[in-house]
Design an enzyme around this catalytic site. Structure first.
Site, PDB file in Angstrom:
ATOM      1  N   ARG A  97       0.828  -1.217   0.000  1.00 46.30           N
ATOM      2  CA  ARG A  97       0.000   0.000   0.000  1.00 46.30           C
ATOM      3  C   ARG A  97       0.855   1.257   0.000  1.00 46.30           C
ATOM      4  NH1 ARG A  97      -5.435  -0.177   1.504  1.00 46.30           N
ATOM      5  NH2 ARG A  97      -6.263  -2.240   1.181  1.00 46.30           N
ATOM      6  N   ARG A 121      -3.114   6.849   1.440  1.00 44.76           N
ATOM      7  CA  ARG A 121      -3.581   8.077   2.087  1.00 44.76           C
ATOM      8  C   ARG A 121      -2.586   8.731   3.033  1.00 44.76           C
ATOM      9  NH1 ARG A 121      -8.860   5.197   3.882  1.00 44.76           N
ATOM     10  NH2 ARG A 121      -7.226   3.636   3.861  1.00 44.76           N
ATOM     11  N   ARG A 157      -6.002  12.234  -5.336  1.00 43.57           N
ATOM     12  CA  ARG A 157      -7.270  11.607  -4.988  1.00 43.57           C
ATOM     13  C   ARG A 157      -8.433  12.615  -5.007  1.00 43.57           C
ATOM     14  NH1 ARG A 157     -11.239   9.946  -3.489  1.00 43.57           N
ATOM     15  NH2 ARG A 157     -11.756   8.304  -2.016  1.00 43.57           N
ATOM     16  N   ASP A 166      -6.830  -1.895  -7.315  1.00 47.23           N
ATOM     17  CA  ASP A 166      -7.385  -2.571  -6.144  1.00 47.23           C
ATOM     18  C   ASP A 166      -7.736  -3.999  -6.499  1.00 47.23           C
ATOM     19  OD1 ASP A 166      -8.331  -1.705  -3.272  1.00 47.23           O
ATOM     20  OD2 ASP A 166      -9.731  -3.221  -4.003  1.00 47.23           O
ATOM     21  N   TYR A 185     -15.118 -11.043  -0.192  1.00 49.86           N
ATOM     22  CA  TYR A 185     -15.781  -9.769  -0.519  1.00 49.86           C
ATOM     23  C   TYR A 185     -17.067  -9.994  -1.311  1.00 49.86           C
ATOM     24  CZ  TYR A 185     -12.002  -7.055   1.391  1.00 49.86           C
ATOM     25  OH  TYR A 185     -11.118  -6.493   2.263  1.00 49.86           O
TER      26      TYR A 185
HETATM   27  O1  CP3 Z   1       0.072  -1.418  -2.589  1.00 48.59           O
HETATM   28  C1  CP3 Z   1      -0.262  -0.446  -3.297  1.00 48.59           C
HETATM   29  O2  CP3 Z   1       0.098   0.722  -3.087  1.00 48.59           O
HETATM   30  C2  CP3 Z   1      -1.074  -0.732  -4.541  1.00 48.59           C
HETATM   31  C3  CP3 Z   1      -2.470  -0.430  -4.452  1.00 48.59           C
HETATM   32  C4  CP3 Z   1      -3.405  -1.293  -3.624  1.00 48.59           C
HETATM   33  C5  CP3 Z   1      -4.600  -0.782  -3.036  1.00 48.59           C
HETATM   34  N1  CP3 Z   1      -5.290  -1.816  -2.511  1.00 48.59           N
HETATM   35  C6  CP3 Z   1      -4.986   0.630  -3.039  1.00 48.59           C
HETATM   36  C7  CP3 Z   1      -6.065   1.117  -2.145  1.00 48.59           C
HETATM   37  C8  CP3 Z   1      -3.377  -2.658  -3.361  1.00 48.59           C
HETATM   38  C9  CP3 Z   1      -2.298  -3.700  -3.702  1.00 48.59           C
HETATM   39  C10 CP3 Z   1      -4.580  -2.991  -2.668  1.00 48.59           C
HETATM   40  C11 CP3 Z   1      -4.933  -4.356  -2.265  1.00 48.59           C
HETATM   41  C12 CP3 Z   1      -6.140  -4.585  -1.467  1.00 48.59           C
HETATM   42  N2  CP3 Z   1      -7.348  -3.943  -1.544  1.00 48.59           N
HETATM   43  C13 CP3 Z   1      -6.259  -5.616  -0.497  1.00 48.59           C
HETATM   44  C14 CP3 Z   1      -5.202  -6.650  -0.157  1.00 48.59           C
HETATM   45  C15 CP3 Z   1      -4.095  -6.078   0.633  1.00 48.59           C
HETATM   46  C16 CP3 Z   1      -4.424  -5.723   2.067  1.00 48.59           C
HETATM   47  O3  CP3 Z   1      -4.188  -4.568   2.422  1.00 48.59           O
HETATM   48  O4  CP3 Z   1      -4.878  -6.602   2.790  1.00 48.59           O
HETATM   49  C17 CP3 Z   1      -7.556  -5.551   0.030  1.00 48.59           C
HETATM   50  C18 CP3 Z   1      -8.132  -6.427   1.124  1.00 48.59           C
HETATM   51  C19 CP3 Z   1      -8.234  -4.490  -0.638  1.00 48.59           C
HETATM   52  C20 CP3 Z   1      -9.640  -4.060  -0.477  1.00 48.59           C
HETATM   53  C21 CP3 Z   1      -9.737  -2.644  -0.015  1.00 48.59           C
HETATM   54  N3  CP3 Z   1      -9.451  -1.521  -0.776  1.00 48.59           N
HETATM   55  C22 CP3 Z   1     -10.159  -2.199   1.253  1.00 48.59           C
HETATM   56  C23 CP3 Z   1     -10.566  -3.091   2.401  1.00 48.59           C
HETATM   57  C24 CP3 Z   1     -10.121  -0.802   1.218  1.00 48.59           C
HETATM   58  C25 CP3 Z   1     -10.614   0.141   2.294  1.00 48.59           C
HETATM   59  C26 CP3 Z   1      -9.710   0.195   3.433  1.00 48.59           C
HETATM   60  C27 CP3 Z   1      -8.587   1.089   3.165  1.00 48.59           C
HETATM   61  O5  CP3 Z   1      -7.448   0.702   3.442  1.00 48.59           O
HETATM   62  O6  CP3 Z   1      -8.864   2.203   2.708  1.00 48.59           O
HETATM   63  C28 CP3 Z   1      -9.626  -0.394  -0.042  1.00 48.59           C
HETATM   64  C29 CP3 Z   1      -9.383   0.980  -0.524  1.00 48.59           C
HETATM   65  C30 CP3 Z   1      -8.007   1.301  -1.024  1.00 48.59           C
HETATM   66  N4  CP3 Z   1      -7.241   0.477  -1.799  1.00 48.59           N
HETATM   67  C31 CP3 Z   1      -7.319   2.545  -0.850  1.00 48.59           C
HETATM   68  C32 CP3 Z   1      -6.106   2.420  -1.554  1.00 48.59           C
HETATM   69  C33 CP3 Z   1      -5.035   3.469  -1.708  1.00 48.59           C
HETATM   70  C34 CP3 Z   1      -7.840   3.767  -0.109  1.00 48.59           C
HETATM   71  C35 CP3 Z   1      -8.941   4.375  -0.905  1.00 48.59           C
HETATM   72  C36 CP3 Z   1      -9.016   5.881  -0.874  1.00 48.59           C
HETATM   73  O7  CP3 Z   1      -8.096   6.589  -1.336  1.00 48.59           O
HETATM   74  O8  CP3 Z   1     -10.070   6.378  -0.438  1.00 48.59           O
END
Ligand code: CP3
Length: 346
Positions: free
Chosen positions: A29, A33, A42, A78, A155
């Protein structure tokens, strides 16, 4: 683009278990944020809009490379993107995360899901990969990724992030035929989705099976592992390194090893020196600093990062990372400091 064209190929050399002066570092990640510069990009759109606009996804992908100097880039996207392409409407609500308003709850719901043509439905991902590689111009390798089928199924069935995973496990135990049909569709989708990413130019891929840690080792072996194995097997002909991440590694490490990926990414609970004897010497390990350490002091960060480096010792094949994604309230300065510690070595 082959690894020969890269000016920093430390990550790929670690995947090949070459002897290195220091491990490569990237952060799960890493574009997120916690970065004010990410917040700026964003502001221009929704999270899904960002994922689907190659120019913006490219800008987000490059931020941690330009600002932190990490050794690998990861595609900004994502894991839920290909599920929308299977026919499930997806929403990201501010502060509450992802939601599928019409989750998969019956055999009819499973039947309705399609195995999409990745290029037609998620071509914006391939376009982003090509643009990212252009702008990276060989500075570092680019990782692609996908969710692993079990985590994606959580999911689709729960409809959102879950704690107990009751619904998906009820499907798994109570309707094994329906569960298998669902997992087979997801597996086929993931293979096509990653094939597209490989063709577009990623140098390695990571499978996120984040929630497989909710399964017992027996159930992991029976209900999750075979699908991950099928993906790894199908993609092996491309010859690029593969990584498997599970949150809740401790009970599953030996079984994760059987997935066949080159690298196992382990969470923070299992110290590296205890993980090493549990995997064959040819397995590369990635991890595994507790992300919360980045919310403490620089002194603590130094001693905890060194603890990871010391636990690995001289064993070749280590990629420094966190045990899970970097937290949104992490100060940039702490992320920068971590990179400095790892680059300076023990
Ligand atoms: O690693 C990276 O920088 C690449 C981008 C990436 C995102 N999500 C961006 C993201 C990757 C590889 C993911 C994977 C992901 N997404 C997983 C597996 C990895 C882990 O962390 O367990 C899962 C379970 C998700 C599903 C997901 N996406 C959730 C549960 C959420 C909300 C919670 C949160 O952390 O915000 C997201 C949103 C998300 N995915 C954001 C980002 C940058 C935040 C969204 C925003 O900017 O509002």
């Amino acid at each position: 683009m082959g690894s020969r064209a890269l000016s920093n190929d430390l990550f790929l050399r670690a995947c090949r278990r070459e002897k290195l002066d220091r491990p490569p570092i990237w952060i799960m990640r890493q574009a997120g944020r916690y970065m004010p510069e990410y917040q700026e990009i964003r502001k221009k759109t929704t999270f899904l809009g960002l994922c689907k606009t190659p120019e913006l996804a490219t800008q987000a992908t490059l931020l941690p490379i330009d600002l932190l100097g990490l050794d690998a880039a990861i595609l900004f996207s994502d894991i839920l993107i290909p599920l929308e392409a299977m026919g499930l409407a997806l929403e990201f609500t501010e502060h509450k995360g992802p939601r599928f308003p019409e989750p998969v709850r019956s055999d009819a719901d499973i039947d309705r899901l399609t195995v999409p043509d990745a290029r037609k439905t998620t071509g914006f991902v391939a376009e982003a990969i090509r643009l990212i590689n252009q702008r990276l111009a060989g500075r570092v390798p680019l990782l692609g990724f996908s969710g692993s089928p079990f985590t994606l199924a959580t999911y689709m069935v729960e409809g959102e992030t879950s704690k107990e995973f009751t619904r998906v496990k009820r499907l798994m135990f109570g309707n094994p035929k329906g569960y298998r049909a669902l997992m087979e569709k997801i597996t086929e989708t993931v293979i096509g989705y990653l094939e597209m990413q490989i063709e577009a130019g990623i140098h390695a891929y990571q499978l996120f099976d984040t929630w497989a840690g909710s399964l017992s080792a027996d159930h992991y072996r029976e209900y999750a592992l075979p699908y991950t194995q099928e993906i790894v097997r199908a993609l092996s002909r491309h010859g690029i390194p593969s990584i498997l991440y599970v949150n809740g590694t401790c009970a599953l490490l030996e079984d994760m090893n059987r997935a066949g990926t080159d690298v196992l990414s382990i969470d923070w609970r299992l110290p590296m020196d205890r993980a090493i004897p549990r995997v064959p010497p040819e397995k590369v390990l990635q991890g595994n600093l507790d992300p919360v350490v980045l919310l403490s002091t620089k002194d603590t960060l130094e001693s905890e990062a060194r603890r990871v480096l010391k636990a690995v010792g001289t064993r070749p094949g280590h990629i420094f990372n966190l045990g899970h994604g970097i937290l949104p309230d992490t100060p940039m300065e702490m992320a920068r400091h971590l990179v400095k510690i790892v680059k300076n070595g023990l």
